[in-house]
Scaffold this motif. Structure first.
Motif, PDB file in Angstrom:
ATOM      1  N   GLU A 115       0.960  -1.362   0.172  1.00 26.30           N
ATOM      2  CA  GLU A 115       0.118   0.112   0.001  1.00 26.30           C
ATOM      3  C   GLU A 115       0.884   1.328  -0.145  1.00 26.30           C
ATOM      4  O   GLU A 115       1.827   1.224   0.543  1.00 26.30           O
ATOM      5  CB  GLU A 115      -0.823  -0.189   1.199  1.00 26.30           C
ATOM      6  CG  GLU A 115      -1.827   1.266   1.141  1.00 26.30           C
ATOM      7  CD  GLU A 115      -2.795   1.042   2.532  1.00 26.30           C
ATOM      8  OE1 GLU A 115      -3.895   1.958   2.550  1.00 26.30           O
ATOM      9  OE2 GLU A 115      -2.404   0.432   3.454  1.00 26.30           O
ATOM     10  N   ALA A 126       0.766   5.906  -0.433  1.00 30.07           N
ATOM     11  CA  ALA A 126      -0.118   7.053  -0.797  1.00 30.07           C
ATOM     12  C   ALA A 126      -0.200   7.305  -2.269  1.00 30.07           C
ATOM     13  O   ALA A 126       0.710   6.918  -3.032  1.00 30.07           O
ATOM     14  CB  ALA A 126       0.259   8.307  -0.108  1.00 30.07           C
ATOM     15  N   LYS A 127      -1.404   7.663  -2.776  1.00 28.45           N
ATOM     16  CA  LYS A 127      -1.774   7.778  -4.088  1.00 28.45           C
ATOM     17  C   LYS A 127      -0.409   8.690  -4.875  1.00 28.45           C
ATOM     18  O   LYS A 127      -0.247   8.440  -5.914  1.00 28.45           O
ATOM     19  CB  LYS A 127      -2.720   8.642  -4.494  1.00 28.45           C
ATOM     20  CG  LYS A 127      -3.940   7.395  -4.388  1.00 28.45           C
ATOM     21  CD  LYS A 127      -5.493   8.125  -4.731  1.00 28.45           C
ATOM     22  CE  LYS A 127      -6.653   7.107  -4.721  1.00 28.45           C
ATOM     23  NZ  LYS A 127      -6.496   6.088  -5.800  1.00 28.45           N
ATOM     24  N   SER A 144      -8.260   1.059  -4.523  1.00 29.38           N
ATOM     25  CA  SER A 144      -8.071   2.051  -3.798  1.00 29.38           C
ATOM     26  C   SER A 144      -8.541   2.274  -2.318  1.00 29.38           C
ATOM     27  O   SER A 144      -9.411   1.297  -2.105  1.00 29.38           O
ATOM     28  CB  SER A 144      -8.521   3.555  -4.335  1.00 29.38           C
ATOM     29  OG  SER A 144      -8.033   3.821  -5.625  1.00 29.38           O
ATOM     30  N   SER A 145      -7.712   2.563  -1.405  1.00 36.61           N
ATOM     31  CA  SER A 145      -8.059   2.740   0.107  1.00 36.61           C
ATOM     32  C   SER A 145      -7.751   3.725   0.733  1.00 36.61           C
ATOM     33  O   SER A 145      -7.580   4.976   0.120  1.00 36.61           O
ATOM     34  CB  SER A 145      -7.463   1.533   0.592  1.00 36.61           C
ATOM     35  OG  SER A 145      -7.833   1.329   2.053  1.00 36.61           O
ATOM     36  N   SER A 146      -7.469   3.890   2.043  1.00 38.70           N
ATOM     37  CA  SER A 146      -6.945   4.971   2.826  1.00 38.70           C
ATOM     38  C   SER A 146      -6.246   4.483   4.036  1.00 38.70           C
ATOM     39  O   SER A 146      -6.631   3.382   4.587  1.00 38.70           O
ATOM     40  CB  SER A 146      -7.919   6.070   3.148  1.00 38.70           C
ATOM     41  OG  SER A 146      -8.758   5.570   4.140  1.00 38.70           O
ATOM     42  N   THR A 192      -4.672  11.209   7.580  1.00 40.59           N
ATOM     43  CA  THR A 192      -5.278  10.415   6.648  1.00 40.59           C
ATOM     44  C   THR A 192      -5.044  10.593   5.235  1.00 40.59           C
ATOM     45  O   THR A 192      -5.090  11.501   4.466  1.00 40.59           O
ATOM     46  CB  THR A 192      -6.877  10.187   6.855  1.00 40.59           C
ATOM     47  OG1 THR A 192      -6.925   9.991   8.320  1.00 40.59           O
ATOM     48  CG2 THR A 192      -7.185   8.916   5.845  1.00 40.59           C
ATOM     49  N   GLU A 233      -5.221   9.177   1.124  1.00 41.92           N
ATOM     50  CA  GLU A 233      -5.692   8.023   0.168  1.00 41.92           C
ATOM     51  C   GLU A 233      -4.508   7.289  -0.425  1.00 41.92           C
ATOM     52  O   GLU A 233      -3.583   7.867  -0.489  1.00 41.92           O
ATOM     53  CB  GLU A 233      -6.367   9.026  -1.075  1.00 41.92           C
ATOM     54  CG  GLU A 233      -7.437   9.878  -0.688  1.00 41.92           C
ATOM     55  CD  GLU A 233      -8.696   8.909   0.006  1.00 41.92           C
ATOM     56  OE1 GLU A 233      -8.933   8.037  -0.723  1.00 41.92           O
ATOM     57  OE2 GLU A 233      -9.174   9.461   1.077  1.00 41.92           O
ATOM     58  N   SER A 234      -4.894   6.110  -0.686  1.00 41.34           N
ATOM     59  CA  SER A 234      -3.840   5.273  -0.884  1.00 41.34           C
ATOM     60  C   SER A 234      -4.427   4.280  -2.213  1.00 41.34           C
ATOM     61  O   SER A 234      -5.536   4.075  -2.465  1.00 41.34           O
ATOM     62  CB  SER A 234      -3.431   4.294   0.209  1.00 41.34           C
ATOM     63  OG  SER A 234      -4.352   3.705   0.667  1.00 41.34           O
ATOM     64  N   ASP A 235      -3.302   3.378  -2.707  1.00 39.60           N
ATOM     65  CA  ASP A 235      -3.461   2.475  -3.664  1.00 39.60           C
ATOM     66  C   ASP A 235      -2.884   1.238  -3.149  1.00 39.60           C
ATOM     67  O   ASP A 235      -1.985   1.364  -2.505  1.00 39.60           O
ATOM     68  CB  ASP A 235      -2.853   2.687  -5.079  1.00 39.60           C
ATOM     69  CG  ASP A 235      -3.663   3.836  -5.702  1.00 39.60           C
ATOM     70  OD1 ASP A 235      -4.889   4.019  -5.624  1.00 39.60           O
ATOM     71  OD2 ASP A 235      -2.909   4.746  -6.583  1.00 39.60           O
TER      72      ASP A 235
END
Length: 87
Positions: free
Chosen positions: A39, A41-42, A61-63, A72, A74-76
């Motif tokens: 994981e 961060a975008k 996608s997640s966070s 917090t 946003e993540s991939d």
């Protein structure tokens, strides 16, 4: 526990890919692992490139939230599944 990361002087030299590849190979041989997930961060292009070089592909996608709760992101999520034929 504080996360350790590679000093900027070592960035872009393949150390992370080499180290993670060895750890993943060990996990497959010793523990029979066959699925890996990463994981980032975008906006973290470097980490995304590391996962892609390891053969991982975008999954969803997640966070995630920092341990101290202060931010917090946003993540991939990237995954890699190794079949018994690949070992």
């Amino acid at each position: 526990m504080k996360h350790k990361r590679l000093n900027r002087a070592g960035w872009g030299k393949g150390y992370t890919v080499e180290g993670m590849s060895a750890l993943m190979e060990h996990a497959v041989k010793v523990y029979g692992a066959h699925t890996f997930e990463g994981e980032c961060a975008k906006e973290n292009i470097g980490s995304r490139k590391v996962m892609e070089k390891l053969g991982m592909v975008y999954d969803h996608s997640s966070s995630y939230t920092k341990n101290d709760g202060s931010a917090t992101f946003e993540s991939d999520i990237y995954t890699l599944t190794i079949s018994s034929l690949d070992k």
